[in-house]
Design an enzyme around this catalytic site. Structure first.
Site, PDB file in Angstrom:
ATOM      1  N   ALA A 127      -0.176   5.231  39.648  1.00  0.00           N
ATOM      2  CA  ALA A 127      -1.487   5.732  40.072  1.00  0.00           C
ATOM      3  C   ALA A 127      -1.510   5.811  41.588  1.00  0.00           C
ATOM      4  CB  ALA A 127      -2.614   4.824  39.577  1.00  0.00           C
ATOM      5  N   ALA A 128      -2.422   6.649  42.094  1.00  0.00           N
ATOM      6  CA  ALA A 128      -2.610   6.771  43.538  1.00  0.00           C
ATOM      7  C   ALA A 128      -3.930   6.118  43.917  1.00  0.00           C
ATOM      8  CB  ALA A 128      -2.604   8.232  43.955  1.00  0.00           C
ATOM      9  N   SER A 132      -6.635   4.974  47.276  1.00  0.00           N
ATOM     10  CA  SER A 132      -7.156   5.695  48.437  1.00  0.00           C
ATOM     11  C   SER A 132      -6.122   5.768  49.559  1.00  0.00           C
ATOM     12  CB  SER A 132      -8.418   5.009  48.951  1.00  0.00           C
ATOM     13  OG  SER A 132      -9.382   4.905  47.939  1.00  0.00           O
ATOM     14  N   GLN A 192      -0.367   3.331  46.877  1.00  0.00           N
ATOM     15  CA  GLN A 192       0.114   3.686  45.543  1.00  0.00           C
ATOM     16  C   GLN A 192       0.207   2.418  44.708  1.00  0.00           C
ATOM     17  OE1 GLN A 192       2.852   7.570  46.569  1.00  0.00           O
ATOM     18  NE2 GLN A 192       3.863   5.604  46.406  1.00  0.00           N
ATOM     19  N   VAL A 193       0.030   2.581  43.394  1.00  0.00           N
ATOM     20  CA  VAL A 193       0.007   1.437  42.482  1.00  0.00           C
ATOM     21  C   VAL A 193       1.232   1.499  41.572  1.00  0.00           C
ATOM     22  CG1 VAL A 193      -1.270   0.234  40.682  1.00  0.00           C
ATOM     23  CG2 VAL A 193      -2.505   1.379  42.531  1.00  0.00           C
ATOM     24  N   LYS A 224      -0.274  -2.948  44.318  1.00  0.00           N
ATOM     25  CA  LYS A 224      -0.836  -1.895  45.166  1.00  0.00           C
ATOM     26  C   LYS A 224      -0.206  -2.001  46.558  1.00  0.00           C
ATOM     27  CE  LYS A 224      -5.377  -0.280  46.750  1.00  0.00           C
ATOM     28  NZ  LYS A 224      -6.834  -0.546  46.643  1.00  0.00           N
ATOM     29  N   ASP A 234     -17.724   1.629  46.005  1.00  0.00           N
ATOM     30  CA  ASP A 234     -16.917   2.811  45.665  1.00  0.00           C
ATOM     31  C   ASP A 234     -16.836   2.966  44.148  1.00  0.00           C
ATOM     32  OD1 ASP A 234     -15.430   5.023  46.193  1.00  0.00           O
ATOM     33  OD2 ASP A 234     -13.536   3.965  46.518  1.00  0.00           O
TER      34      ASP A 234
END
Length: 568
Positions: free
Chosen positions: A25-26, A28, A31-32, A46, A190
């Site tokens: 996953a990306a 903010s 990258q994860v 992360k 957020d």
């Protein structure tokens, strides 16, 4: 991987037995990766992208220059560059993952008592400024659920289940936003769909930004929601002043008229705005921009959160209304929280300047509050271990009166008791005998019937049953009644109404109301006549219920009904 080694101070293999080669996953600014520790725990790793700090600072500087130029062109009095400063403060804070780790722990501690909210645990020994390691959580993302609910390749059953899960997530998400806004004051800043997962409880996964609200602003926001629902734009203006949104010296009357013109066309259904939250938000924001309102960070965060959740829900169900989902929580807070601030809001809403009841407002509060299951559990008496035998649908006319009668003598009924002590007693009696209160009188007739039914069975029932129906009928205690199957139980709720008559606090309140009304003999005469009619109606219903019970016991075949248990 180089950044991970630099931050943790050792090769990756010394901390993790496995790390995925490609990011899953990306984030903010990072990258994860999926990984696992040497003791077998699955984690989300992360990692921040390289050289981000100078890029963020440069962009904020450019934005600040642009806003300064825009301020001169638009001839705005307020300094627009402050928005860039606020944004920059938040973005630079997001670059430090140790702050995010602290935020996650702080959020988890503040909301641990709310079972429908969950935050993944942080591994502090594997987290640094540019690396964050947290618990891997499996769940459905809102966007995936939305895609499934509208997919043409899925079966109808799969689409319905995806829609149900999505709407459940949205409802819990709205409640989570209200809990953060009105209870803890610690807001997730957020709340986009990428930060939410569904595992039968709403879940927030990213804590780069948190916002702390002042207590004063929390209660002002609570009042603002109530005033929007009630269409009270003048009171809404006072709430906006308390939230420091409206500047001192602003022409309040002119802005109130603008709000009335913008929002006066909103239609109400069952006392709640029958309109999308985003539409109401758009109208308020248009007035705010025109009059140069100051918008605190938490204000825009909450509005964005609710608007985002509504967008997800409406995509799955066009009839979804945010106000309808949110208002029961607000009502429960006002009716059960005994604080000076909430009492002030409640009194402002349901009492006028003469302390006379606004009957329609109170009826709306009770009806909306009764739709909330947790509200009904809150007021359950301590000696009842199960609510299975109570009315399970709080949408009927009788259920609201039943709810009020349980709330009044309960520990959480202190707010309602203080409200009755504050109100003008004559106005209460006047409202009670008015045409508008006919549904309340019908409810009370049924309550009177229940009280008389219990008294008649306790006083006369045992002797009658012992001589005539001993082979077929046994009068049971409340505990016996719980052991019966649902079909065997009476439809009448098992509740000790005598506790209401024994409650000294309620006696004081009732005598005070009558003393206040005795100054008007005509009103008292009408009240006594109405009370007499209610008692007669309740007596007839109670006698009818006893006869029906006896008839059922007499006519029931002994082979099919060895015993008929009738609750006393």
């Amino acid at each position: 991987m180089k950044i991970v080694e630099e931050e943790l101070g050792s090769p990756v293999e010394s901390f993790f037995s496995y790390v995925s080669e490609e990011p899953v996953a990306a984030a903010s600014f990072g990258q994860v990766y999926r990984g696992s520790t040497h003791d077998g725990r699955i984690v989300a790793l992360k990692v921040q992208r390289p050289n981000l700090y100078h890029v963020v600072v440069r962009d904020i500087y450019i934005l600040r220059l642009g806003l300064g130029l825009l301020q001169k062109i638009a001839k705005r009095k307020s300094d627009l560059r402050l928005y860039a400063d606020e944004l920059g403060k938040g973005l630079v804070g997001e670059l430090d993952y140790s702050i995010e780790a602290a935020n996650a722990s702080k959020f988890l501690d503040a909301h641990s008592s709310f079972s429908f909210m969950y935050a993944p645990k942080i591994f502090p020994d594997l987290s640094r400024k540019r690396v964050l390691t947290m618990e891997w959580v499996v769940g459905d993302s809102p966007t995936d659920l939305l895609s499934l609910s509208t997919s043409s390749t899925c079966s109808e059953r799969q689409k319905l289940e995806a829609k149900r899960r999505l709407l459940d997530l949205v409802s819990k998400g709205i409640e989570a936003s209200l809990v953060q806004l009105l209870e803890t004051g610690l807001l997730h800043a957020d709340p986009h769909p990428g930060n939410l997962r569904y595992i039968s409880s709403g879940q927030i996964l990213d804590f780069g930004l948190l916002c702390q609200m002042e207590k004063k602003h929390r209660f002002a926001m609570l009042a603002a929601i109530v005033h929007i629902v009630n269409g009270d734009w003048a009171s809404l203006m006072h709430s906006l002043i308390d939230m420091d949104v409206v500047k001192p010296g602003t022409n309040i009357r002119r802005i109130t008229m603008e709000l009335e013109n913008s929002l006066g066309e909103v239609e109400f259904k069952d006392g709640i705005p029958d309109v999308k939250f985003s539409r109401v938000l758009g109208k308020i924001l248009s007035v705010a921009i025109k009059n140069h309102f100051r918008m605190p960070p938490y204000f825009t965060l909450v509005l964005r959160s609710l608007a985002s959740l509504e967008g997800l829900a409406v995509a799955a169900d066009p009839n979804f209304k945010t106000f309808e989902a949110a208002y029961p929580y607000v009502v429960q807070k006002l009716l059960t929280e005994n604080s000076a601030e909430t009492r002030k809001i409640l009194h402002l809403v349901v009492l006028n300047k003469q302390k006379e009841f606004r009957w329609e407002r109170l009826a709306l509060f009770l009806r909306v509050g009764s739709t909330r299951k947790t509200f009904n559990r809150v007021i359950a008496s301590k000696n009842e271990s199960s609510l299975d035998y109570l009315p399970n649908s709080f949408s009927g006319v009788f259920d609201t009166a039943y709810l009020v009668l349980r709330l009044l003598p309960s520990r959480d009924g202190i707010v309602l008791r203080k409200l009755l002590m504050t109100a003008n007693g004559a106005s209460l009696i006047r409202a009670m005998v008015s045409k508008e209160a006919i549904f309340v009188r019908q409810q009370l007739c049924r309550v009177i019937a229940d009280v008389l039914y219990q008294w008649m069975t306790q006083t006369f029932g045992r002797g009658i049953m012992a001589t005539q129906y001993s082979s077929q009928v046994r009068w049971t205690s409340e505990a016996d009644n719980r052991e019966l199957s649902p079909s065997s139980r009476l439809s009448v709720p098992v509740y000790d109404y005598q506790s209401i008559f024994r409650d000294r606090r309620l006696k004081v309140i009732f005598s005070r109301i009558l003393d206040s009304a005795r100054k008007d003999p005509a009103l008292m005469l009408k009240f006594y006549w109405t009370a007499f009619a209610m008692v007669v109606t309740g007596s007839v219903r109670a006698c009818h219920r006893v006869l029906v019970s006896l008839a059922k016991a007499t006519l029931a075949p002994s082979s099919l009904l060895p015993r008929v248990a009738i609750s006393a």
